[in-house]
Design a protein around this motif. Structure first.
Motif, PDB file in Angstrom:
ATOM      1  N   UNK A   1       0.831  -1.207   0.000  1.00 16.47           N
ATOM      2  CA  UNK A   1       0.000   0.000   0.000  1.00 16.47           C
ATOM      3  C   UNK A   1       0.863   1.254   0.000  1.00 16.47           C
ATOM      4  N   UNK A   2       1.959   1.226   0.728  1.00 13.29           N
ATOM      5  CA  UNK A   2       2.881   2.363   0.756  1.00 13.29           C
ATOM      6  C   UNK A   2       3.434   2.650  -0.636  1.00 13.29           C
ATOM      7  N   UNK A   3       3.840   1.600  -1.342  1.00 14.42           N
ATOM      8  CA  UNK A   3       4.358   1.774  -2.703  1.00 14.42           C
ATOM      9  C   UNK A   3       3.296   2.363  -3.616  1.00 14.42           C
ATOM     10  N   UNK A   4       2.077   1.858  -3.515  1.00 21.05           N
ATOM     11  CA  UNK A   4       0.999   2.377  -4.356  1.00 21.05           C
ATOM     12  C   UNK A   4       0.735   3.841  -4.070  1.00 21.05           C
ATOM     13  N   UNK A   5       0.688   4.218  -2.785  1.00 17.81           N
ATOM     14  CA  UNK A   5       0.458   5.622  -2.440  1.00 17.81           C
ATOM     15  C   UNK A   5       1.585   6.509  -2.962  1.00 17.81           C
ATOM     16  N   UNK A   6       2.813   6.035  -2.800  1.00 12.76           N
ATOM     17  CA  UNK A   6       3.959   6.823  -3.280  1.00 12.76           C
ATOM     18  C   UNK A   6       3.912   7.008  -4.784  1.00 12.76           C
ATOM     19  N   UNK A   7       3.391   6.016  -5.499  1.00 13.67           N
ATOM     20  CA  UNK A   7       3.301   6.127  -6.961  1.00 13.67           C
ATOM     21  C   UNK A   7       2.262   7.156  -7.383  1.00 13.67           C
ATOM     22  N   UNK A   8       1.381   7.549  -6.441  1.00 16.77           N
ATOM     23  CA  UNK A   8       0.397   8.586  -6.711  1.00 16.77           C
ATOM     24  C   UNK A   8       0.779   9.920  -6.076  1.00 16.77           C
ATOM     25  N   UNK A   9       2.024  10.021  -5.607  1.00 14.65           N
ATOM     26  CA  UNK A   9       2.500  11.279  -5.053  1.00 14.65           C
ATOM     27  C   UNK A   9       2.179  11.487  -3.592  1.00 14.65           C
ATOM     28  N   UNK A  10       1.775  10.426  -2.899  1.00 15.90           N
ATOM     29  CA  UNK A  10       1.411  10.535  -1.479  1.00 15.90           C
ATOM     30  C   UNK A  10       2.484   9.835  -0.645  1.00 15.90           C
TER      31      UNK A  10
END
Length: 241
Positions: free
Chosen positions: A44-53
């Motif tokens: 989930x962290x990786x996914x959020x980071x990929x969206x700029x979060x």
């Protein structure tokens, strides 16, 4: 095919340890990319980071992030690496216009994706309004989206609390695709569902997203789902404590 997300060398740290390290992920339109790994691996962290979060500090210490469909050369992490909380906040602001348009995020629990105080129809109306749909056409647009996810038009007048688990997942999917995003990020949509309903919901998710020509980033720990649905697989091994 031009990627929607091109993430290279992502390393996210707290003051004590790395949470994810040297992660690479490329997501394409019209394809299902599965992000898998053990609990705590940072999916989930990786996914959020990929969206700029990026919501940990100091946060990004290495990596590049590009959205080639928007700008093939721009690295959205260029001024963020090693910048701490202030840099994380700048990235969040710079990518705000992309969340809900270029990509949408569907959290693990449908209850988190749906506002308990608004009817399903009102929530869809708010999402569809991002596409500048004329008010006169709003009812038709809502009906079409509900039909796409297998819900009756009468669901538009219901509050989320009146929906069954499967109906809530379908309503959450409807809100995720209502803006016609280029990419849908689905964070373990099978959570809390029995095996039969789990398969139905994921198959519906893939069909609806692909039918709209979008990409799907599917976070999952179910290997049977990944084996059946994914075109591409990114595996996170986790970082030792």
């Amino acid at each position: 095919m031009t990627p929607l997300i091109d993430l290279k060398g992502l390393t996210i740290c707290t003051p004590d340890r790395a949470l994810v390290e040297d992660v690479e992920m490329v997501v394409y339109p019209g394809r299902v990319t599965a992000l898998v790994g053990p609990s705590g691996a940072g999916k989930s962290l990786t996914a959020r980071c990929s969206m700029g979060v990026i919501d940990v500090v100091p946060g990004l210490t290495a990596g590049t992030l590009k959205y080639p469909s928007i700008d093939p050369d721009k690295d959205w992490y260029a001024d963020v690496r090693g910048g701490g909380a202030a840099a994380n906040a700048r990235l969040l602001a710079a990518t705000r216009h992309l969340r809900g348009s270029y990509f949408t995020y569907s959290p693990q629990a449908a209850s988190s994706a749906l506002n308990p105080g608004r009817t399903v129809g009102r929530q869809l109306e708010i999402a569809i309004a991002r596409r500048k749909v004329p008010p006169a056409d709003m009812g038709l647009a809502i009906g079409e989206i509900l039909a796409d996810v297998g819900l009756e038009v009468g669901v538009a007048g219901m509050l989320p609390s009146a929906l069954s688990g499967g109906m809530a997942q379908r309503a959450a999917l409807a809100t995720a695709v209502a803006t016609k995003p280029d990419l849908v990020v689905a964070d373990e949509p099978e959570t809390g569902l029995d095996p039969v309903l789990r398969r139905t919901v994921v198959e519906l998710l893939v069909r609806v997203v692909r039918g709209r020509g979008a990409g799907l980033l599917l976070i999952s720990h179910h290997e049977d789902t990944v084996g059946r649905m994914a075109d591409d697989v990114v595996r996170l091994k986790g970082v030792p404590v």
